[in-house]
Design a protein around this motif. Sequence first.
Motif, short mmCIF file in Angstrom:
data_model
loop_
_atom_site.label_atom_id
_atom_site.label_comp_id
_atom_site.label_asym_id
_atom_site.label_seq_id
_atom_site.Cartn_x
_atom_site.Cartn_y
_atom_site.Cartn_z
N LYS A 193 0.85 -1.19 0.00
CA LYS A 193 0.00 0.00 0.00
C LYS A 193 0.89 1.24 0.00
CE LYS A 193 -3.46 -0.07 2.79
NZ LYS A 193 -4.27 -0.02 4.05
N LYS A 194 0.51 2.25 -0.78
CA LYS A 194 1.20 3.53 -0.75
C LYS A 194 0.27 4.61 -1.31
CE LYS A 194 3.71 2.83 -5.12
NZ LYS A 194 5.07 2.76 -5.72
N SER A 212 2.10 -6.63 -3.45
CA SER A 212 3.26 -5.76 -3.25
C SER A 212 4.12 -5.65 -4.51
CB SER A 212 4.09 -6.27 -2.07
OG SER A 212 4.51 -7.61 -2.30
N SER A 213 4.22 -6.75 -5.28
CA SER A 213 5.04 -6.71 -6.49
C SER A 213 4.46 -5.74 -7.52
CB SER A 213 5.15 -8.11 -7.10
OG SER A 213 3.87 -8.63 -7.41
N LEU A 214 3.13 -5.62 -7.57
CA LEU A 214 2.50 -4.68 -8.50
C LEU A 214 2.52 -3.26 -7.95
CD1 LEU A 214 -0.60 -6.67 -9.81
CD2 LEU A 214 1.55 -6.22 -10.99
N LYS A 218 -5.72 -1.70 -6.77
CA LYS A 218 -6.94 -0.98 -6.41
C LYS A 218 -6.61 0.46 -6.07
CE LYS A 218 -9.14 -5.15 -4.56
NZ LYS A 218 -9.74 -5.80 -3.37
N LEU A 219 -7.42 1.38 -6.55
CA LEU A 219 -7.26 2.80 -6.29
C LEU A 219 -8.40 3.30 -5.43
CD1 LEU A 219 -6.26 4.08 -9.86
CD2 LEU A 219 -4.77 3.25 -8.03
N ASN A 220 -8.07 4.09 -4.45
CA ASN A 220 -9.09 4.66 -3.57
C ASN A 220 -8.80 6.15 -3.38
OD1 ASN A 220 -11.21 4.94 -1.76
ND2 ASN A 220 -9.97 4.33 0.00
N PRO A 221 -9.63 7.02 -3.99
CA PRO A 221 -10.81 6.74 -4.81
C PRO A 221 -10.42 6.40 -6.24
CG PRO A 221 -10.50 9.09 -4.61
CD PRO A 221 -9.42 8.47 -3.76
#
Length: 366
Positions: free
Chosen positions: A130-131, A160-162, A201-204
């Motif tokens: 996550k970042k 994490s690899s992606l 996944k993107l938030n938002p």
Amino acid sequence: MNRWLQNEYVLRIISVLLGVILWGAVTQTLPPFQDETNSSKKVEDVELEALYDHDQMEIVSLISKVDVTLKGDAFLLDHLPEKYRVYVDLRGYAAGTHQEVPIRVDGLPLGIRAEVTPDKVTVKLERKGKKVLPVEANNNLPPNVVSLFSPDRVEVSGRSSLVNQVIAIRAQVPENFSERSGETTVSLQAYGKNGPIKGVKLNPTKVKLRVARADREMPLTVRIAKNPPAGYQVESITYFPKTVRVIGNPEQVHSLTSYIGPSLDLSEVTSNRRFLLKIPLRTGVQKVAPQEVEVYVKITRVEDTKPAQPEEKPNPNPEPTPEPNPETNPDPEPNPNPDQETTTEPEPDPDPESTPDPESNVQSSS
């Protein structure tokens, strides 16, 4: 009639006939006998679920569907519940590849058995990463226009690899977008070095976009973050360019009187050094031109602060050393008996007349 009924053989015949009639009635109302407990039913392409820690782990590879054969009572098979699940329990599994993980079935009525094909699977798990990254615009914005996003930062999560490959989050601004378009909503896409990245996944997933123009030229300043080591000091710092062009949020840009450039780390510098540094983007600033500054630092040694002793120079005309006068009386020797006074009688001046004649001395001795 009564006589027939009293006959034993007639009664036996009547009993047999009644038994046949009763058997016929039963066989006509019930289907032929079959083993109800050995009925089976095959269900293909059943979705395979996975139970795992969604906050820490991500599934890399796992088959999605299996075939299930149900066995048991035919009536129960025809009235199965709408929802029964086929799953693998991966809770407690560490990251990595796990083979022969058993498949389980829950939600079946009592007396129904399930056979799953395949009954074991191979699963690969990877720890989730996550970042948070700022939102950037693609190349469809008009020149010298600043894009203002709300929100302006997006959380990226997934394997994490992606996640480690993601270097930018770009808003998909339409090609016909202009300053007069006002505020609009745009979708986001994760990008890596080689293009878009899928599977994260993107938030938002969408943000609001409006544009503004703020373009100012202001002085550039360069600061020292760490001084040179002991024994050295900075004599001078020169850099080029002296001014930069700043484009960004109008509120932020108009509040600046000068633009703070890169900071110098001179902790290991002991001689003159030339730096080519990238000018950082400060809060609210989207573009800086030029993007690099050339800095020249002059370093000198710190001199000893103790005053130097004057050097004695030889006298070009030395005076001759006077020789001692033999006629000069030396200092009197000290009196060995300090209690006694020492009197010195003056010597009489020699008189030539009083000097006895040697001949007269000889005569007197005779």
